[in-house]
Scaffold this motif. Structure first.
Motif, mmCIF file in Angstrom:
data_model
loop_
_atom_site.group_PDB
_atom_site.id
_atom_site.type_symbol
_atom_site.label_atom_id
_atom_site.label_comp_id
_atom_site.label_asym_id
_atom_site.label_seq_id
_atom_site.Cartn_x
_atom_site.Cartn_y
_atom_site.Cartn_z
ATOM 1 N N ILE A 130 56.214 72.418 25.498
ATOM 2 C CA ILE A 130 57.101 73.588 25.461
ATOM 3 C C ILE A 130 57.687 73.867 26.844
ATOM 4 C CG2 ILE A 130 57.167 76.099 25.101
ATOM 5 C CD1 ILE A 130 54.939 75.643 22.955
ATOM 6 N N SER A 131 56.847 73.790 27.881
ATOM 7 C CA SER A 131 57.347 74.151 29.216
ATOM 8 C C SER A 131 58.358 73.116 29.718
ATOM 9 C CB SER A 131 56.203 74.359 30.211
ATOM 10 O OG SER A 131 55.576 73.150 30.536
ATOM 11 N N ARG A 132 58.166 71.849 29.355
ATOM 12 C CA ARG A 132 59.169 70.847 29.771
ATOM 13 C C ARG A 132 60.501 71.097 29.087
ATOM 14 N NH1 ARG A 132 54.890 66.001 29.225
ATOM 15 N NH2 ARG A 132 53.589 66.731 30.936
ATOM 16 N N LEU A 167 63.523 81.203 45.202
ATOM 17 C CA LEU A 167 64.343 80.989 44.000
ATOM 18 C C LEU A 167 63.651 80.017 43.037
ATOM 19 C CD1 LEU A 167 67.902 80.739 45.626
ATOM 20 C CD2 LEU A 167 67.072 82.595 44.146
ATOM 21 N N ALA A 168 63.071 78.958 43.597
ATOM 22 C CA ALA A 168 62.385 77.969 42.750
ATOM 23 C C ALA A 168 61.108 78.560 42.158
ATOM 24 C CB ALA A 168 62.066 76.712 43.568
ATOM 25 N N ALA A 169 60.362 79.325 42.969
ATOM 26 C CA ALA A 169 59.115 79.931 42.471
ATOM 27 C C ALA A 169 59.419 80.929 41.355
ATOM 28 C CB ALA A 169 58.378 80.624 43.618
ATOM 29 N N GLN A 170 60.470 81.738 41.533
ATOM 30 C CA GLN A 170 60.826 82.700 40.483
ATOM 31 C C GLN A 170 61.310 81.970 39.234
ATOM 32 O OE1 GLN A 170 60.280 85.836 40.390
ATOM 33 N NE2 GLN A 170 59.913 86.428 42.518
ATOM 34 N N SER A 171 62.015 80.865 39.426
ATOM 35 C CA SER A 171 62.457 80.080 38.266
ATOM 36 C C SER A 171 61.244 79.479 37.547
ATOM 37 C CB SER A 171 63.421 78.981 38.703
ATOM 38 O OG SER A 171 64.587 79.567 39.264
ATOM 39 N N CYS A 172 60.246 79.093 38.316
ATOM 40 C CA CYS A 172 58.986 78.599 37.740
ATOM 41 C C CYS A 172 58.370 79.679 36.848
ATOM 42 C CB CYS A 172 58.028 78.219 38.880
ATOM 43 S SG CYS A 172 56.438 77.587 38.352
ATOM 44 N N LEU A 173 58.352 80.910 37.357
ATOM 45 C CA LEU A 173 57.788 82.022 36.570
ATOM 46 C C LEU A 173 58.640 82.338 35.352
ATOM 47 C CD1 LEU A 173 55.229 83.873 37.150
ATOM 48 C CD2 LEU A 173 55.862 82.219 38.878
ATOM 49 N N THR A 174 59.968 82.209 35.486
ATOM 50 C CA THR A 174 60.871 82.418 34.350
ATOM 51 C C THR A 174 60.552 81.420 33.234
ATOM 52 O OG1 THR A 174 62.676 83.342 35.649
ATOM 53 C CG2 THR A 174 63.289 82.200 33.617
ATOM 54 N N VAL A 175 60.441 80.158 33.612
ATOM 55 C CA VAL A 175 60.137 79.121 32.619
ATOM 56 C C VAL A 175 58.739 79.346 32.056
ATOM 57 C CG1 VAL A 175 59.751 76.646 32.277
ATOM 58 C CG2 VAL A 175 61.697 77.437 33.640
ATOM 59 N N PHE A 176 57.799 79.719 32.921
ATOM 60 C CA PHE A 176 56.436 79.982 32.435
ATOM 61 C C PHE A 176 56.453 81.102 31.399
ATOM 62 C CE2 PHE A 176 52.678 82.647 32.579
ATOM 63 C CZ PHE A 176 51.769 81.751 32.028
ATOM 64 N N VAL A 185 58.858 82.350 29.428
ATOM 65 C CA VAL A 185 59.481 81.988 28.153
ATOM 66 C C VAL A 185 58.596 80.976 27.408
ATOM 67 C CG1 VAL A 185 61.473 80.815 27.101
ATOM 68 C CG2 VAL A 185 61.829 82.550 28.886
ATOM 69 N N SER A 186 58.007 80.050 28.153
ATOM 70 C CA SER A 186 57.139 79.032 27.532
ATOM 71 C C SER A 186 55.895 79.673 26.930
ATOM 72 C CB SER A 186 56.701 77.997 28.575
ATOM 73 O OG SER A 186 57.824 77.381 29.153
ATOM 74 N N PHE A 187 55.306 80.600 27.681
ATOM 75 C CA PHE A 187 54.085 81.250 27.190
ATOM 76 C C PHE A 187 54.385 82.042 25.912
ATOM 77 C CE2 PHE A 187 51.114 84.797 26.996
ATOM 78 C CZ PHE A 187 49.914 84.115 26.998
ATOM 79 N N ALA A 188 55.501 82.797 25.924
ATOM 80 C CA ALA A 188 55.870 83.579 24.726
ATOM 81 C C ALA A 188 56.096 82.651 23.531
ATOM 82 C CB ALA A 188 57.123 84.407 25.009
ATOM 83 N N THR A 189 56.683 81.481 23.785
ATOM 84 C CA THR A 189 56.904 80.500 22.707
ATOM 85 C C THR A 189 55.566 79.943 22.218
ATOM 86 O OG1 THR A 189 59.008 79.886 23.730
ATOM 87 C CG2 THR A 189 58.098 78.351 22.100
ATOM 88 N N TRP A 190 54.707 79.596 23.185
ATOM 89 C CA TRP A 190 53.401 78.980 22.872
ATOM 90 C C TRP A 190 52.530 79.867 21.975
ATOM 91 C CZ3 TRP A 190 48.270 79.809 25.194
ATOM 92 C CH2 TRP A 190 47.364 78.773 24.934
ATOM 93 N N ILE A 191 52.597 81.209 22.193
ATOM 94 C CA ILE A 191 51.760 82.112 21.382
ATOM 95 C C ILE A 191 52.510 82.660 20.163
ATOM 96 C CG2 ILE A 191 50.238 82.808 23.293
ATOM 97 C CD1 ILE A 191 51.785 85.494 23.367
ATOM 98 N N ALA A 192 53.763 82.227 19.952
ATOM 99 C CA ALA A 192 54.517 82.729 18.787
ATOM 100 C C ALA A 192 53.850 82.264 17.490
ATOM 101 C CB ALA A 192 55.962 82.242 18.847
#
Lengths: 187, 187
Positions: free
Chosen positions: A174-176, A146-155, A157-164
């Motif tokens: 952004i990831s924090r 659950l924590a690893a998948q949440s890590c990927l979820t945050v990653f 969304v963060s990555f999509a934001t970072w390259i926007a």
């Protein structure tokens, strides 16, 4: 005699991305990439299995950044603090000078379902590695997954934001922020 | 004269799963499946594009179960309550009598990277649909995507639990428990 060229791999990657953007992924061959990088096709295939793999190079370093972050967490940190450390580790993989490359790479992937499948498999493998690192860190199942998948979820969304378009905050900031939003949502 | 056979599709699916398990996915052809189901190869291809798609049939009903769950949530429910409603909706897709089929199907997918890629693409598409349903329900971005991905996280862990050897709790009970664990982790 073969001269050792430490930058051949990087040159092939830059040439490939340029051709994929300018000419189109489907219209670019390994031979085209080799020619643009000034090497033989044989040299291309010493570095990459095919043109697709040029876009997926360095998976072990990418995963390693997350796993190193997990290992850097305190032994008694709760799972989400370990995830925060993993994301800080991942930020090392996304310095500002990589943003333009990441934007171009993502645009190519978004346009090709076969590349999307390859990317999803990569991220799925990453989630499995992060879950294993969390278990090594003392987190039990199913909390580790659950924590690893949440890590990927945050990653993700963060990555999509970072390259926007127009975004210029560093990845770690952004990831924090994204992790805090997830916590606010689920808490 | 063609006789209308409403069960042809279901018969083809049952025959395919049996052959995939007994003979192996790679060793089974569309012609084998048609023969085992007592229809012509031409009939097989009227129902499925290829043997892989037999395993991925009904995506719209699968996604629809989640989306119906989102729509059934109260208009002022917080995002995670909407996710809980989506998971309850999904449970309708996984009645106990489907568990054996789901176990066999997953074993086949786990053994074939190309099928795993297809499955990941399906789940990725589902996350996009759930995020869209959440936005329609009034949840803003990035909360909608974070909540949709968390929905998929809980779904994935719940599904793996549901098909585990010896597990006999209903899907809805498992998914509620898993969602509570995610909340405990991130709260």
């Amino acid at each position: 005699m073969v001269r050792w060229q430490p930058d051949t791999r990087a040159r092939l990657q830059a040439a490939a991305l340029g051709l994929f953007v300018d000419r189109g992924y489907d219209e670019t061959t390994a031979a085209d990439i080799a020619e643009a990088a000034g090497v033989t096709e044989r040299t291309f295939f010493r570095h990459f299995a095919d043109k697709r793999e040029v876009l997926f190079d360095g998976q072990q370093f990418f995963s390693g950044a997350f796993v190193d972050g997990v290992r850097a967490a305190g032994p008694d940190d709760p799972p989400l603090a370990v995830v925060a450390s993993a994301l800080d580790g991942a930020a090392a993989f996304f310095p500002d000078e990589r943003r333009a490359w990441s934007r171009s790479r993502q645009a190519i992937i978004d346009a090709h379902p076969a590349l999307q499948e390859r990317e999803l498999l990569k991220l799925s493998g990453l989630a499995v590695e992060v879950a294993a690192a969390l278990r090594d860190h003392g987190v039990d199942e199913p909390a580790a997954t659950l924590a690893a998948q949440s890590c990927l979820t945050v990653f993700g969304v963060s990555f999509a934001t970072w390259i926007a378009d127009g975004e210029n905050r560093p990845f770690a900031e952004i990831s924090r922020d994204t992790l805090a939003r997830l916590r606010a949502l689920t808490g």
